[in-house]
Design a protein around this motif. Sequence first.
Motif: not given
Length: 200
Positions: A127-138, A67-73, A81-86
Amino acid sequence: MARMKFLCDAERCIECNGCVTACKNENDVPWGIQRRRVVTINDGVEGEEKSLSVACMHCSDAPCMAVCPVDCFYRTEDGVVLHDKDACIGCGYCFYACPFGAPQFPQEGAFGQRGKMDKCTFCAGGPEPDGSEAEYKKYGGNRLAEGKLPLCAEMCSTKALLGGDGQTISEIFRERVVRRGGSGAELIGWDTAYGKGGQS
């Protein structure tokens, strides 16, 4: 290839909420969001009360993805099953489509403006690089990249909550049911989440 799944054994869950606390601490989950929660059925009815730890079930045919209209999953090679918050626009369609209530939306501001969706990641990050600060924050911790299983399952004191390869989990549960003298019918929701014709 492993297919990662969760299973909660209702005969073992004691409603301690250790899994909920472990998830919140490991992933620094925002206030008001519950990636994992414990649901009690027949609460207070002696002999019939059952508790289940519930989160995203990482469905084989995930309705949130449909159902996601922007295919963030998206689905990883391990079936998570993961999603892209951006990419998420906060429309809420996934919230209404999910039978497990997994997608959560933080209420931001005085008028409850809906923010970006958040849900269980099976401790696999985003979707961010594994173990990155950006990944952990989101998305929180990425334990799968470290070769570990989700902390909620590892912290379960009664081993009611199992997380890992679906085939291994089904074998563990099958052995438990045989020892208890049952048929496996008490496994609530398996067919709904993962389809019929095998527990893999």
